[in-house]
Scaffold this active site. Structure first.
Site, PDB file in Angstrom:
ATOM      1  N   CYS A  76     -19.638  74.325  56.118  1.00 46.48           N
ATOM      2  CA  CYS A  76     -19.707  75.522  56.040  1.00 46.48           C
ATOM      3  C   CYS A  76     -20.027  75.909  54.331  1.00 46.48           C
ATOM      4  CB  CYS A  76     -18.273  76.231  56.452  1.00 46.48           C
ATOM      5  SG  CYS A  76     -18.133  77.786  56.796  1.00 46.48           S
TER       6      CYS A  76
ATOM      7  N   LYS B 118     -19.018  77.403  51.766  1.00 52.73           N
ATOM      8  CA  LYS B 118     -18.547  77.160  50.411  1.00 52.73           C
ATOM      9  C   LYS B 118     -18.419  75.504  50.082  1.00 52.73           C
ATOM     10  CE  LYS B 118     -18.160  81.579  50.048  1.00 52.73           C
ATOM     11  NZ  LYS B 118     -18.482  81.745  51.537  1.00 52.73           N
TER      12      LYS B 118
ATOM     13  N   ASP C 180     -15.304  81.773  56.254  1.00 44.86           N
ATOM     14  CA  ASP C 180     -15.422  83.089  55.919  1.00 44.86           C
ATOM     15  C   ASP C 180     -14.920  83.737  57.064  1.00 44.86           C
ATOM     16  OD1 ASP C 180     -17.395  82.110  54.196  1.00 44.86           O
ATOM     17  OD2 ASP C 180     -18.465  84.020  53.972  1.00 44.86           O
TER      18      ASP C 180
ATOM     19  N   SER D 266     -21.893  88.750  53.768  1.00 47.11           N
ATOM     20  CA  SER D 266     -22.142  87.499  54.507  1.00 47.11           C
ATOM     21  C   SER D 266     -23.659  87.070  54.467  1.00 47.11           C
ATOM     22  CB  SER D 266     -21.977  87.939  55.836  1.00 47.11           C
ATOM     23  OG  SER D 266     -22.474  86.820  56.794  1.00 47.11           O
TER      24      SER D 266
END
Length: 575
Positions: A133, A135, A92, A482
């Site tokens: 992370c 995703k 991100d 987020s």
């Protein structure tokens, strides 16, 4: 059978990866793999993909290569053959710079396609996925559900964070939040430099209860990890123990035919939803779980599951930014298994796991090592759910609100709309004083279609905090937030998104909007006939044409958020 040391034509394949001896594909593959040092004996073993999203772009992934090497050794020691494969590595904080942030969520689906192309194309027998992370974990689970080969998700840990000279704790969330205070005088560039230099002190994912740690824990609640492995400090001995145990687990799962669709059942998703609510997890778990369910072929409404369990499941843990505890204290208190233990008879114990045991058998061995950090259901952190699915005339498809476990904030809000079609315009208005207490910022055009791959709506929320307007101004957006955002009243991921026919796309400046989180509603206070007229007369959104860019392909094929923003259906010609 062998003749003169070679396989005999006509031998029946034992594994899906085996090819009929003597065929062209068998012969050419044998040539390829012999060049890699494999033997005929190796070619008869379970062939396992080690799915590695290693990348030098961010610390989330920077430690994965040694882990992949150890997983390969573990698979080989267990009687399998390991093939390391690589995927895209969405992050991100770095990849949201281009494409208006669209490469982040869309990277999840690209990652799933990466896995499918190799594992399904080569007809490998199973896979160990190195979860890191935000995703990568949902993308890996989506691929596992789609191609349905035995899969073990191996969480690779969270990063450690640091302290400033005054002893104040600092992590990546604080850097993100305080950077939006700069123009309001609450922080200097020198302050940000000091914070950014101390925020991350090891590899691994963000250290709060953001999307990465939430999805690692959710993967365990689904039964797709080894027991007791989430969350975990990156490169710690507990992480390495799980790495060394991964080979035997996946080889046994292949030989037993333990496929994801036997694990990813409605009962497993119920356990995952309850766990997400109990840990006060990221709101992004909702759309990711919906996407995984769809890839598993389930007719399951995950949003409705969150609504159902929000009536009874309260936060049993409160990890930053949702409360006072650190992720380290949460891990030391027993982690995901301790949460499942505290959920008690709410857990559906008959759900099976990748190791072959039931969830009840796993939970029976679990230990709650600190009941002040992971509380019993009789003593939750607060009396409200912290992942709240809302509906109403402004969000007939759904919206999601994230609340804190330890912060009092208004549960109702009503005010006039201030409409923005992109995040920079909203931030500029906040900085110039154009947004005032009592306003409702409507930030649209950031959904999966309108901003292909979804735009990030977090910065305007943090800009409100910098301007001292948190709690005084509400935000409604179709954009992505987020997993660490937890400020004020923010209704995110509103559906239908602004680019599609629906009320969000026709809100006008000055329209009054009412939010009631206890009733779980968000309503546009406009006459029904007027609203229908606006929707009817609005020009339709035009998706990208024939461009071959990834985001254009994504925009033409993505489905709405309540379906997980998966890629199917819309790309097909209609009758």
């Amino acid at each position: 059978m062998e003749q003169n040391g070679h396989p005999v034509a006509g031998d029946a394949p034992a594994l899906r990866s085996d090819l009929p001896v003597g065929t062209p594909r068998w012969a050419t593959r044998r040539a390829q793999w012999f060049a890699l040092g494999l033997t005929d004996a190796d070619l008869a073993k379970p062939k396992i993909a080690v799915v590695n999203s290693s990348s030098g772009l961010a610390p989330c992934f920077s430690h994965l290569d040694p882990i992949a090497a150890e997983v390969k050794r573990s698979i080989e020691a267990a009687g399998g053959v390991a093939f390391e494969i690589r995927t895209v590595a969405p992050t991100d904080f770095l990849m949201s710079r281009g494409g208006s942030g669209g490469y982040v969520l869309s990277g999840r689906d690209l990652l799933a396609a990466d896995i499918e192309a190799v594992v399904e194309g080569a007809q490998l027998d199973g896979m160990v996925c190195l979860a890191s992370c935000d995703k990568t974990t949902p993308g890996q689970l989506m691929a596992a559900a789609r191609i349905d080969v035995p899969t073990l998700v191996l969480p690779c840990g969270y990063q450690s964070s640091g302290h400033l000279d005054n002893g104040e704790h600092v992590d990546i969330e604080e850097v993100f939040l305080k950077s939006n205070h700069l123009k309001f005088g609450g922080v200097t560039v020198e302050d940000l430099c000091r914070m950014s230099e101390r925020a991350i002190t090891s590899p691994g994912v963000c250290s709060g209860m953001g999307t990465a740690n939430s999805m690692h824990i959710v993967a365990e609640a689904l039964g797709m990890t080894l027991p007791g492995t989430t969350p975990v400090r990156a490169n710690s001995e507990p992480m390495w123990r799980a790495v060394r145990a991964s080979g035997e687990t996946i080889v046994n799962a292949v030989l037993a035919g333990r496929r994801p669709r036997t694990i990813l059942t409605p009962d497993a998703f119920a356990n995952a939803v309850m766990t997400a609510l109990a840990i006060s997890g990221s709101i992004n778990t909702v759309k990711h779980l919906q996407a995984i369910a769809r890839e598993a072929g389930l007719d399951l409404d995950v949003y409705a599951l969150f609504e159902h369990y929000a009536d009874t499941i309260r936060p049993l843990a409160a990890v930053r930014p949702n409360g006072p505890d650190t992720i380290e204290r949460f891990e030391d208190a027993g982690g995901a298994l301790a949460v499942l233990k505290q959920l008690g008879d709410a857990v559906i114990g008959s759900a099976v796991t990748i190791t072959g045991e039931t969830m009840a058998e796993r939970v029976a061995r679990a230990e709650v090592r600190d009941a002040t950090v992971i509380r019993p259901r009789s003593n939750p952190y607060c009396d409200h759910p912290t992942i709240v699915v809302v509906r109403g005339t402004l969000a007939p498809g759904a919206g999601i609100v994230k609340l804190s476990a330890d912060e009092d904030r208004p549960m109702t809000f009503e005010g006039p709309a201030r409409v923005f079609d992109d995040a920079p315009s909203a931030i500029a208005a906040i900085e110039s004083g154009g947004v005032r207490p009592g306003d409702v910022i409507v930030l649209r055009g950031l959904g999966p279609v309108g901003n292909p791959g979804m735009g990030m709506a977090s910065q305007p929320v943090f800009a409100l905090d910098g301007a001292g307007l948190t709690g005084k101004v509400a935000v409604i957006t179709d954009g992505q937030l987020s997993g660490l955002v937890n400020k004020g009243i923010v209704v995110g991921e509103v559906s239908p998104e602004g680019a599609l026919p629906g009320p969000l796309g026709v809100v006008a400046d000055g329209d009054r909007i009412a939010i009631d989180l206890r009733a779980r509603r968000v309503d546009l206070l406009v006459d029904e006939a007027e609203l229908e007229r606006r929707i009817r007369e609005r020009e339709p959104h035009r998706t990208p044409g024939d461009s071959s860019s990834w985001l254009s392909v994504y925009a033409r094929s993505v489905e709405p958020l309540p379906r997980g923003a998966t890629l199917r259906g819309n790309a097909l010609p209609t009758a």
